[in-house]
Write a protein that holds these residues in place. Structure first.
Motif, PDB file in Angstrom:
ATOM      1  N   ARG A 112       0.826  -1.210   0.000  1.00 37.80           N
ATOM      2  CA  ARG A 112       0.000   0.000   0.000  1.00 37.80           C
ATOM      3  C   ARG A 112       0.858   1.257   0.000  1.00 37.80           C
ATOM      4  N   ALA A 113       1.959   1.257   0.739  1.00 37.21           N
ATOM      5  CA  ALA A 113       2.848   2.417   0.766  1.00 37.21           C
ATOM      6  C   ALA A 113       3.480   2.636  -0.601  1.00 37.21           C
ATOM      7  N   ARG A 114       3.872   1.565  -1.262  1.00 40.30           N
ATOM      8  CA  ARG A 114       4.462   1.688  -2.600  1.00 40.30           C
ATOM      9  C   ARG A 114       3.438   2.230  -3.584  1.00 40.30           C
ATOM     10  N   ARG A 115       2.222   1.715  -3.504  1.00 42.43           N
ATOM     11  CA  ARG A 115       1.158   2.183  -4.389  1.00 42.43           C
ATOM     12  C   ARG A 115       0.866   3.664  -4.155  1.00 42.43           C
ATOM     13  N   HIS A 116       0.865   4.067  -2.892  1.00 39.83           N
ATOM     14  CA  HIS A 116       0.623   5.476  -2.567  1.00 39.83           C
ATOM     15  C   HIS A 116       1.749   6.363  -3.092  1.00 39.83           C
ATOM     16  N   ARG A 117       3.008   5.939  -2.926  1.00 46.64           N
ATOM     17  CA  ARG A 117       4.147   6.709  -3.441  1.00 46.64           C
ATOM     18  C   ARG A 117       4.104   6.805  -4.953  1.00 46.64           C
ATOM     19  N   LEU A 118       3.741   5.716  -5.613  1.00 48.92           N
ATOM     20  CA  LEU A 118       3.656   5.703  -7.073  1.00 48.92           C
ATOM     21  C   LEU A 118       2.571   6.664  -7.552  1.00 48.92           C
ATOM     22  N   ARG A 119       1.421   6.626  -6.896  1.00 53.38           N
ATOM     23  CA  ARG A 119       0.330   7.525  -7.269  1.00 53.38           C
ATOM     24  C   ARG A 119       0.747   8.977  -7.082  1.00 53.38           C
ATOM     25  N   ARG A 120       1.399   9.294  -5.973  1.00 56.22           N
ATOM     26  CA  ARG A 120       1.851  10.670  -5.728  1.00 56.22           C
ATOM     27  C   ARG A 120       2.905  11.100  -6.735  1.00 56.22           C
ATOM     28  N   ARG A 121       3.776  10.181  -7.108  1.00 57.40           N
ATOM     29  CA  ARG A 121       4.816  10.517  -8.089  1.00 57.40           C
ATOM     30  C   ARG A 121       4.191  10.890  -9.430  1.00 57.40           C
ATOM     31  N   TRP A 122       3.197  10.135  -9.876  1.00 56.98           N
ATOM     32  CA  TRP A 122       2.565  10.447 -11.159  1.00 56.98           C
ATOM     33  C   TRP A 122       1.709  11.701 -11.073  1.00 56.98           C
ATOM     34  N   GLN A 123       1.096  11.974  -9.932  1.00 54.38           N
ATOM     35  CA  GLN A 123       0.364  13.224  -9.762  1.00 54.38           C
ATOM     36  C   GLN A 123       1.321  14.416  -9.824  1.00 54.38           C
ATOM     37  N   GLN A 124       2.486  14.266  -9.216  1.00 52.00           N
ATOM     38  CA  GLN A 124       3.486  15.330  -9.255  1.00 52.00           C
ATOM     39  C   GLN A 124       3.996  15.547 -10.674  1.00 52.00           C
ATOM     40  N   HIS A 125       4.199  14.458 -11.404  1.00 51.80           N
ATOM     41  CA  HIS A 125       4.645  14.566 -12.798  1.00 51.80           C
ATOM     42  C   HIS A 125       3.604  15.315 -13.631  1.00 51.80           C
ATOM     43  N   PHE A 126       2.342  14.994 -13.424  1.00 46.77           N
ATOM     44  CA  PHE A 126       1.255  15.659 -14.141  1.00 46.77           C
ATOM     45  C   PHE A 126       1.240  17.154 -13.816  1.00 46.77           C
ATOM     46  N   ALA A 127       1.351  17.484 -12.533  1.00 41.53           N
ATOM     47  CA  ALA A 127       1.328  18.893 -12.124  1.00 41.53           C
ATOM     48  C   ALA A 127       2.530  19.649 -12.670  1.00 41.53           C
ATOM     49  N   THR A 128       3.694  19.014 -12.694  1.00 38.20           N
ATOM     50  CA  THR A 128       4.895  19.662 -13.215  1.00 38.20           C
ATOM     51  C   THR A 128       4.761  19.939 -14.710  1.00 38.20           C
ATOM     52  N   ALA A 129       4.223  18.981 -15.435  1.00 34.61           N
ATOM     53  CA  ALA A 129       4.043  19.170 -16.878  1.00 34.61           C
ATOM     54  C   ALA A 129       3.047  20.293 -17.156  1.00 34.61           C
ATOM     55  N   LEU A 130       1.978  20.376 -16.373  1.00 29.40           N
ATOM     56  CA  LEU A 130       0.985  21.440 -16.588  1.00 29.40           C
ATOM     57  C   LEU A 130       1.514  22.801 -16.157  1.00 29.40           C
ATOM     58  N   ALA A 131       2.425  22.836 -15.212  1.00 29.43           N
ATOM     59  CA  ALA A 131       2.968  24.113 -14.755  1.00 29.43           C
ATOM     60  C   ALA A 131       3.786  24.785 -15.857  1.00 29.43           C
ATOM     61  N   ALA A 132       4.307  24.002 -16.792  1.00 29.42           N
ATOM     62  CA  ALA A 132       5.094  24.573 -17.889  1.00 29.42           C
ATOM     63  C   ALA A 132       4.208  25.246 -18.940  1.00 29.42           C
ATOM     64  N   ALA A 133       2.921  24.918 -18.953  1.00 29.03           N
ATOM     65  CA  ALA A 133       2.005  25.524 -19.933  1.00 29.03           C
ATOM     66  C   ALA A 133       1.665  26.946 -19.493  1.00 29.03           C
TER      67      ALA A 133
END
Length: 153
Positions: A45-66
């Motif tokens: 569960r901790a790994r799944r939570h970290r993975l989900r947060r990592r992809w959410q952060q990646h999404f937010a970082t990509a949108l911040a460049a727009a």
């Protein structure tokens, strides 16, 4: 008095009942197996939570460049296409209604009948409503994370 009468016979005495501590080895194995299963579930569960947060952060970082709402929509569409290619090769080639149906969750057609329709042409428009992009953002982020992790959020 004879020797037979001098000897007093006593009743059979049972030993005391065994205590609950220390536990027998079988119980230690059961406790150890339960602890191992609990540790594995927690780690998964901790790994799944970290993975989900990592992809959410990646999404937010990509949108911040727009810099404009149209660029945000184009970035969301690009991220969703890349994630779709990972989950189901060939899905990134879908167009129009088929693409939106692929993005839809089984319980809600939010892409094909709702805010997600902006993904079809929002990246190509000169002017895109910022409020519509704000409503699309969490929908696209959740679907992106689902596609990247293979899990429902």
């Amino acid at each position: 008095m004879s020797a037979a009468t001098a000897l007093q016979l006593r009743d059979v005495h049972l030993p005391a009942a065994p205590g609950w501590w220390p536990l027998p080895p079988g119980w230690w194995l059961v406790i150890g197996a339960c602890a191992l299963v609990a540790l594995l579930v927690w780690a998964w569960r901790a790994r799944r939570h970290r993975l989900r947060r990592r992809w959410q952060q990646h999404f937010a970082t990509a949108l911040a460049a727009a810099t404009t709402p149209a660029e945000e929509v184009a970035t969301m569409a690009e991220l969703l296409r890349r994630a779709a290619r990972l989950r189901k090769p060939g899905a990134e080639l879908l167009q129009g209604a088929e693409w939106l149906q692929f993005l839809d969750a089984p319980e809600s057609p939010a892409f094909s009948c709702g805010e997600g329709r902006l993904l079809l042409d929002g990246g190509y428009r000169r002017e895109v409503d910022a409020a519509a992009v704000a409503r699309l953002r969490p929908l696209a982020r959740d679907r992106f994370v689902q596609l990247m992790t293979g899990l429902r959020t």
